[in-house]
Design a protein around this motif. Structure first.
Motif, PDB file in Angstrom:
ATOM      1  N   MET A 182     -40.881 -28.838  35.668  1.00 54.78           N
ATOM      2  CA  MET A 182     -42.076 -27.995  35.860  1.00 54.78           C
ATOM      3  C   MET A 182     -42.996 -28.648  36.887  1.00 54.78           C
ATOM      4  SD  MET A 182     -42.817 -26.909  31.952  1.00 54.78           S
ATOM      5  CE  MET A 182     -42.322 -28.483  31.273  1.00 54.78           C
ATOM      6  N   PRO A 183     -43.443 -27.869  37.877  1.00 53.71           N
ATOM      7  CA  PRO A 183     -44.378 -28.424  38.860  1.00 53.71           C
ATOM      8  C   PRO A 183     -45.663 -28.888  38.166  1.00 53.71           C
ATOM      9  CG  PRO A 183     -43.544 -26.277  39.566  1.00 53.71           C
ATOM     10  CD  PRO A 183     -43.091 -26.473  38.160  1.00 53.71           C
ATOM     11  N   GLY A 235     -28.127 -30.081  36.887  1.00 53.76           N
ATOM     12  CA  GLY A 235     -29.062 -28.974  37.113  1.00 53.76           C
ATOM     13  C   GLY A 235     -29.749 -29.204  38.444  1.00 53.76           C
ATOM     14  N   HIS A 236     -29.695 -28.208  39.320  1.00 53.40           N
ATOM     15  CA  HIS A 236     -30.441 -28.307  40.590  1.00 53.40           C
ATOM     16  C   HIS A 236     -31.161 -26.979  40.802  1.00 53.40           C
ATOM     17  CE1 HIS A 236     -26.488 -26.735  42.148  1.00 53.40           C
ATOM     18  NE2 HIS A 236     -25.982 -27.682  41.394  1.00 53.40           N
ATOM     19  N   MET A 237     -31.944 -26.612  39.804  1.00 54.09           N
ATOM     20  CA  MET A 237     -32.612 -25.310  39.786  1.00 54.09           C
ATOM     21  C   MET A 237     -34.122 -25.479  39.750  1.00 54.09           C
ATOM     22  SD  MET A 237     -32.048 -24.157  35.779  1.00 54.09           S
ATOM     23  CE  MET A 237     -30.379 -23.621  35.975  1.00 54.09           C
ATOM     24  N   GLY A 238     -34.811 -24.593  40.441  1.00 55.31           N
ATOM     25  CA  GLY A 238     -36.263 -24.523  40.323  1.00 55.31           C
ATOM     26  C   GLY A 238     -36.982 -25.495  41.241  1.00 55.31           C
ATOM     27  N   THR A 293     -33.964 -12.311  31.972  1.00 58.70           N
ATOM     28  CA  THR A 293     -34.161 -13.686  32.400  1.00 58.70           C
ATOM     29  C   THR A 293     -35.190 -14.363  31.504  1.00 58.70           C
ATOM     30  OG1 THR A 293     -34.299 -15.115  34.353  1.00 58.70           O
ATOM     31  CG2 THR A 293     -35.989 -13.415  34.151  1.00 58.70           C
ATOM     32  N   GLY A 294     -35.336 -15.668  31.701  1.00 63.05           N
ATOM     33  CA  GLY A 294     -36.277 -16.449  30.903  1.00 63.05           C
ATOM     34  C   GLY A 294     -37.208 -17.228  31.819  1.00 63.05           C
ATOM     35  N   SER A 295     -38.215 -17.859  31.205  1.00 61.29           N
ATOM     36  CA  SER A 295     -39.235 -18.538  32.007  1.00 61.29           C
ATOM     37  C   SER A 295     -38.832 -19.940  32.439  1.00 61.29           C
ATOM     38  CB  SER A 295     -40.525 -18.630  31.178  1.00 61.29           C
ATOM     39  OG  SER A 295     -40.266 -19.212  29.908  1.00 61.29           O
ATOM     40  N   GLN A 296     -37.841 -20.547  31.776  1.00 59.07           N
ATOM     41  CA  GLN A 296     -37.694 -21.999  31.848  1.00 59.07           C
ATOM     42  C   GLN A 296     -36.654 -22.506  32.820  1.00 59.07           C
ATOM     43  OE1 GLN A 296     -36.306 -20.093  29.498  1.00 59.07           O
ATOM     44  NE2 GLN A 296     -34.678 -21.086  28.368  1.00 59.07           N
ATOM     45  N   LYS A 297     -36.146 -21.649  33.687  1.00 64.90           N
ATOM     46  CA  LYS A 297     -35.143 -22.150  34.633  1.00 64.90           C
ATOM     47  C   LYS A 297     -35.675 -21.974  36.048  1.00 64.90           C
ATOM     48  CE  LYS A 297     -31.750 -21.813  31.032  1.00 64.90           C
ATOM     49  NZ  LYS A 297     -30.439 -21.436  30.520  1.00 64.90           N
ATOM     50  N   GLY A 298     -35.216 -20.987  36.789  1.00 66.97           N
ATOM     51  CA  GLY A 298     -35.744 -20.811  38.146  1.00 66.97           C
ATOM     52  C   GLY A 298     -37.240 -20.541  38.186  1.00 66.97           C
ATOM     53  N   LEU A 299     -37.801 -20.027  37.110  1.00 62.87           N
ATOM     54  CA  LEU A 299     -39.230 -19.688  37.117  1.00 62.87           C
ATOM     55  C   LEU A 299     -40.145 -20.872  36.765  1.00 62.87           C
ATOM     56  CD1 LEU A 299     -39.215 -16.023  35.702  1.00 62.87           C
ATOM     57  CD2 LEU A 299     -39.412 -16.756  38.088  1.00 62.87           C
ATOM     58  N   MET A 300     -39.579 -22.038  36.492  1.00 61.17           N
ATOM     59  CA  MET A 300     -40.323 -23.315  36.474  1.00 61.17           C
ATOM     60  C   MET A 300     -41.483 -23.372  35.481  1.00 61.17           C
ATOM     61  SD  MET A 300     -40.528 -23.952  40.649  1.00 61.17           S
ATOM     62  CE  MET A 300     -41.909 -22.847  40.931  1.00 61.17           C
TER      63      MET A 300
END
Ligand SMILES: *Cc1c(COP(=O)(O)O)cnc(C)c1O
Length: 400
Positions: A18-19, A356-359, A194-201
């Motif tokens: 998470m940023p 994992g190389h997402m987000g 979709t969910g919040s915790q992968k590409g959506l950071m």
């Protein structure tokens, strides 16, 4: 000695990094849920979510994880005893199918194994055989996070159209949205979760069901949906609490607002896709480089079928588990555990790991992971060719 005492990097395929800005946006006193900033933010959040999904359709937001979105998708569109076609390319599509079974939906499964994508010829065969159109929906996973395969969802739409089958097309983009290119409307997807915790950071805890008019028509005959899960009151709600059928996930919304700013308004969605593509190619170049004199290899042989968000790796001879432990204990990086093997995949799970190389992932983060893996393989005397890291750096050099 351990070199793991800096900022830890959780390099698993979700929850993703998470940023700091997302975390800081959430660090605030309880906001007013009846008027003011938070309710006023909602229409912008909805618009930006649709921009990320590339749809003019609807989005319903739920306080739940991806499994909840799976169930919401099914319960809003199906009747007890309806049939669906489940296209298994790893653990996750089977999981969605099991959710359907639990609701009393009849499932027909085609299993494509743990190393390949959907074979459209077999799908066409199954649809052709369904003369009475008893199949009401076709379930596919865009990126299956267990095998790291990426399915061709546009080709699946062509297959449905070519056979003249009216079933709805459902896509699970929990691992792929805002990582891999995806065009909900252009590709003819009727429903996407979709969910919040992968590409959506954003932290896990909110999930999304996007759906078009055709899927919403199915809502008219669906008999599995309860008041809470009903998507209709959640869409373009006139009163804020209706979006969530109760109190809003206040802090998640602040985090999500910032994440969407970063994706849609700052970096830009297509640049986000390109970044994921380059970083994924850096990972694959390293694997190819290491593999030439060892057993290290990507689980999905075909480059064009690989996810840009996660890579499942076979390190051979129990070395997946050994390398993961080494990375966590000595290097400050946690890699993903394997999830293949549960459905006719390989038995030797200890051989595998996932990166994992997402987000919120940059060049230095991915090269740092790869450098650590190469150091770990040297330390553990895992057979590999030293050229892997250089090959990854070359991909970065050429792209930058
Ligand atoms: C992570 C994931 C899920 C499950 O999401 P949860 O939030 O853990 O319920 C489902 N499908 C795919 C493709 C995933 O990557």
């Amino acid at each position: 000695m351990s070199l793991g005492h800096g900022r830890h990097y959780l390099a698993i395929p979700g929850p993703s990094v998470m940023p700091d800005r997302v975390l800081q946006a959430m660090h605030r006193a309880a906001p007013n849920i009846y008027r003011g900033e938070l309710p006023e933010m909602m229409s912008g959040i909805v618009a930006d979510l649709k921009a990320v999904a590339r749809t003019d359709g609807n989005v319903a937001i739920y306080i739940c994880n991806g499994h909840g979105a799976w169930e919401a998708a099914l319960s809003n569109t199906m009747r007890r005893g309806d049939k669906i076609l489940v296209l298994g390319t790893g653990r996750f599509c089977h999981g969605w199918g099991e959710m359907a079974e639990g609701l009393g939906i009849d499932i027909q499964t085609i299993d494509f194994g743990s190393r390949s994508d959907i074979d459209m010829a077999r799908v066409a065969e199954a649809l052709d055989a369904d003369k009475d159109h008893t199949i009401k929906a076709v379930l596919a996973v865009h990126v299956d996070t267990s095998t790291s395969v990426r399915n061709d969802i546009a080709a699946l739409r062509h297959t449905l159209d070519a056979t003249g089958h009216p079933a709805l097309l459902f896509s699970d983009n929990i691992a792929s949205l805002a990582c891999d290119a995806f065009e909900m409307d252009k590709w003819g997807v009727d429903l996407m979760v979709t969910g919040s915790q992968k590409g959506l950071m954003t932290p896990p805890g909110i999930a999304f069901v996007f759906f078009n008019e055709k899927a919403d028509k199915a809502r008219d005959r669906a008999d599995l949906v309860s008041r809470y899960w009903d998507w209709r009151p959640r869409v373009e709600a006139e009163v804020f609490y209706r979006y969530f059928c109760g109190t809003a996930p206040t802090h998640h919304l602040y985090g999500l607002r910032t994440a969407l700013d970063m994706i849609v308004h700052e970096e830009g969605l297509e640049a986000v896709w390109r970044r994921h593509s380059v970083l994924a190619r850096a990972v694959w170049a390293a694997l190819d480089g290491w593999g030439t004199s060892g057993t290290v290899e990507a689980n999905i042989p075909n480059l064009t079928k690989r996810s840009h968000a996660v890579t499942t790796v076979n390190v051979g001879s129990g070395n997946g588990a050994r390398l993961r432990d080494w990375m966590e204990q000595n290097y400050g990086v946690t890699l993903g555990i394997p999830l293949i093997g549960t459905d006719g995949g390989p038995e030797n799970l200890e051989d595998y790991l996932r990166i994992g190389h997402m987000g919120h992932v940059s060049g230095h983060m991915v090269l740092g992971v790869l450098a650590g893996m190469q150091a770990g393989m040297s330390a553990l005397q895992i057979p590999h060719n030293e050229g892997g890291l250089n090959a990854a750096m070359q991909v970065v050099a050429e792209a930058a």
